[in-house]
Motif scaffolding. Structure first.
Motif, mmCIF file in Angstrom:
data_model
loop_
_atom_site.group_PDB
_atom_site.id
_atom_site.type_symbol
_atom_site.label_atom_id
_atom_site.label_comp_id
_atom_site.label_asym_id
_atom_site.label_seq_id
_atom_site.Cartn_x
_atom_site.Cartn_y
_atom_site.Cartn_z
ATOM 1 N N THR A 250 0.993 -1.036 -0.205
ATOM 2 C CA THR A 250 -0.164 -0.064 -0.542
ATOM 3 C C THR A 250 0.806 0.929 -0.012
ATOM 4 O O THR A 250 0.154 2.369 -0.808
ATOM 5 N N ILE A 251 1.734 0.908 1.221
ATOM 6 C CA ILE A 251 2.675 2.502 0.623
ATOM 7 C C ILE A 251 3.410 3.019 -0.556
ATOM 8 O O ILE A 251 3.437 3.812 -0.980
ATOM 9 N N ASP A 252 3.992 1.541 -1.300
ATOM 10 C CA ASP A 252 4.651 1.602 -2.530
ATOM 11 C C ASP A 252 3.430 2.360 -3.548
ATOM 12 O O ASP A 252 3.948 3.332 -4.352
ATOM 13 N N ASN A 253 2.217 2.365 -3.237
ATOM 14 C CA ASN A 253 1.548 2.505 -4.054
ATOM 15 C C ASN A 253 0.910 3.742 -4.023
ATOM 16 O O ASN A 253 0.850 4.140 -5.263
ATOM 17 N N LEU A 254 1.236 3.990 -3.062
ATOM 18 C CA LEU A 254 0.004 5.491 -2.423
ATOM 19 C C LEU A 254 2.338 6.169 -3.245
ATOM 20 O O LEU A 254 1.617 7.496 -2.975
ATOM 21 N N VAL A 255 3.165 5.972 -2.302
ATOM 22 C CA VAL A 255 4.810 6.730 -3.024
ATOM 23 C C VAL A 255 4.310 6.964 -5.118
ATOM 24 O O VAL A 255 4.394 8.096 -5.145
ATOM 25 N N LYS A 256 3.939 5.900 -5.176
ATOM 26 C CA LYS A 256 3.634 6.144 -6.931
ATOM 27 C C LYS A 256 2.690 6.800 -7.185
ATOM 28 O O LYS A 256 3.265 7.344 -8.429
ATOM 29 N N ALA A 257 1.951 6.332 -6.189
ATOM 30 C CA ALA A 257 0.878 7.560 -7.130
ATOM 31 C C ALA A 257 0.906 9.071 -6.043
ATOM 32 O O ALA A 257 0.664 10.092 -7.873
#
Length: 398
Positions: free
Chosen positions: A291-298
Motif C-alpha cells: 500500500t505504501i509503495d502504491n501511495l508513493v507511486k501515486a
C-alpha cells in the motif's frame, strides 16, 4: 756612594721578631701535645665503651632470643591444639553433611537446581507460578526432616569460626617472632668489617613496651584456651528421623511433576498462538508495505501532473497586453493545481499514517519474536532442565 733604605728595621726590632716567632712556635707545639694526649684518652675511652656496650648488647640479645624461643614453643603448642580441635570439628561437619546427604539424597540439590534454572526465565515469564510454589513446598518438607542436623551444623561451624581467628593470630605471631629470631641471628653475625655507616637512616624508637609484648601472646593463648574449653562439650547426633514423611515426599514429588507438565503444556499452546499471530502480522506488514509503495507511486504521478500545470501557468504569464487576461484556461489550470495539491497532500498524509502503521506492525512483530524467545527459553527450562533434574529424585530408599 750613598744608599737610601726605606722602611728599614733596627736590630732590636729584628731580635724581638725572632723571639716572638720562637715563642709562638713553642706555644703551638704545647697545644698540639695536649691535643694528642686528649685524643688518645678519648680513643681509649670510646674503645672501652664500645667493648662494654657490645658485651651488654649481646647479653640482652641472648636474653631476648631465649624469651622469643620460649614464646615460639608456647605458640606452636597452642597452635597445634587449635588446629587439632578445628580438624576434629571439621570431621564432625563432614559426618553431619554425609548424614544429610544419605538422608535426603539429591532431592535438595534437584530443587535448588530447578529453582536456579527457573530464575533464568525472562521478563513476564519470571512469575511465581504453581511449579514454583510446589517446589518450595517440597523443599520445606525436606528441610523439616533435617532441622536438628542443621542446628548442630551451625554450632560446629560457629565453633570453627571462633577458633580460626586464634589459630590465624597465633600463626601470624609465630611468623613475626621467627622473623625476629632471624634478625637477631643476622645481627649476631655482623662485625666491624661488614657494616657501613649510612647517616641517612633515621631510627625511630619502638612504641611497644616489653609488658605489652609479653601480654600480647599470653592474651591470645588465654582466650584460645577458654574457647577450646567452651567448645568441647558439643556432641554430634544425626541418627534420627530417617523413616519419617516418605509417603508425603512421594506425593509432593508427583504434584511437582504434574505442575511442571501443565506449565509445559501452557508454554507450548502459547508458542503455537504466537507463531500464528506472527504469521498474520507478517502478512499484514507485507500488505501495508505494498500500500505504501502504491501511495508513493501515486504521489510521484500527481507530482508530474502538478509540475506540468505549474509550467503551463508560468508560460501563460508571458502573454502581453490585452492577452494577459484571466480566461477559462487559467481558471481551469488554477483549479487543477489546487486539486492536485490537495490530492498530493492527502496521499502524503495517508503515506505517513501507513508508515506509522507499518512501524507499529513491525514493533508488534518484534515483540512477538521476543515473546517467542522468552517462551521457548521457559519451555526449555521446564521441559528439559527441570524434568532432567527431577529424574534424580528418589524417595524409595527411606
Amino acid at each position: 756612594m750613598s744608599c737610601n733604605y726605606k722602611n728599614v728595621h733596627t736590630p732590636i726590632e729584628w731580635q724581638k721578631n725572632c723571639e716572638l716567632e720562637l715563642k709562638t712556635a713553642e706555644k703551638q707545639q704545647e697545644l698540639a701535645q695536649r691535643l694528642i694526649l686528649e685524643a688518645d684518652r678519648l680513643i681509649n675511652q670510646a674503645k672501652e665503651a664500645v667493648v662494654k656496650n657490645k658485651l651488654e648488647t649481646e647479653h640482652q640479645a641472648k636474653v631476648k632470643v631465649n624469651d622469643v624461643v620460649y614464646k615460639c614453643n608456647e605458640i606452636e603448642k597452642k597452635k597445634f591444639e587449635l588446629e587439632e580441635e578445628i580438624e576434629l570439628l571439621l570431621n564432625y561437619q563432614r559426618r553431619i553433611e554425609k548424614a544429610k546427604k544419605c538422608l535426603i539424597g539429591d532431592s535438595l540439590d534437584v530443587i535448588a537446581e530447578c529453582l536456579k534454572s527457573r530464575k533464568q526465565r525472562e521478563c513476564i515469564d519470571l512469575v511465581f507460578d504453581d511449579v514454583e510454589k510446589e517446589l518450595l513446598k517440597e523443599r520445606e518438607l525436606i528441610l523439616g526432616i533435617k532441622d536438628q542436623l542443621e542446628e548442630l551444623l551451625d554450632k560446629v561451624l560457629l565453633q570453627i569460626r571462633k577458633l580460626r581467628p586464634f589459630a590465624y593470630n597465633l600463626a601470624e605471631d609465630l611468623h613475626l617472632k621467627q622473623n625476629t629470631l632471624k634478625i637477631e641471628e643476622h645481627n649476631e653475625q655482623l662485625n666491624e668489617k661488614c657494616s657501613v655507616l649510612d647517616t641517612k637512616n633515621v631510627f625511630k624508637p619502638a612504641m611497644i613496651s616489653m609488658i605489652e609484648w609479653d601480654c600480647f601472646t599470653s592474651d591470645i593463648i588465654t582466650k584460645a584456651d577458654k574457647v577450646l574449653v567452651d567448645g568441647r562439650p558439643i556432641r554430634a547426633f544425626f541418627d534420627k528421623c530417617l523413616n519419617k514423611m516418605t509417603e508425603d515426599l512421594k506425593v509432593q514429588s508427583d504434584i511437582v511433576n504434574q505442575a511442571i507438565r501443565l506449565r509445559v503444556d501452557e508454554y507450548e499452546q502459547m508458542i503455537e498462538n504466537l507463531n500464528k499471530q506472527k504469521t498474520e502480522t507478517i502478512d499484514k506488514i507485507n500488505q501495508v508495505q505494498i500500500t505504501i509503495d502504491n501511495l508513493v507511486k501515486a504521489v510521484d504521478d500527481k507530482q508530474s501532473h502538478l509540475a506540468i500545470a505549474h509550467t503551463r501557468l508560468l508560460n501563460r504569464t508571458r502573454r502581453e497586453g490585452i492577452e494577459l487576461c484571466r480566461d477559462e484556461v487559467e481558471v481551469q489550470l488554477y483549479d487543477e493545481v489546487l486539486e492536485l495539491e490537495n490530492n498530493v497532500k492527502g496521499l502524503k498524509k495517508m503515506i505517513a499514517e501507513s508508515v506509522e502503521c507499518l512501524r507499529r506492525l513491525k514493533q508488534v512483530s518484534t515483540r512477538i519474536d521476543i515473546q517467542l524467545q522468552i517462551k521457548k527459553n521457559s519451555l526449555r527450562i521446564d521441559n528439559e532442565l527441570c524434568f532432567e533434574q527431577r529424574k534424580r529424585v528418589n524417595y524409595s530408599f527411606y
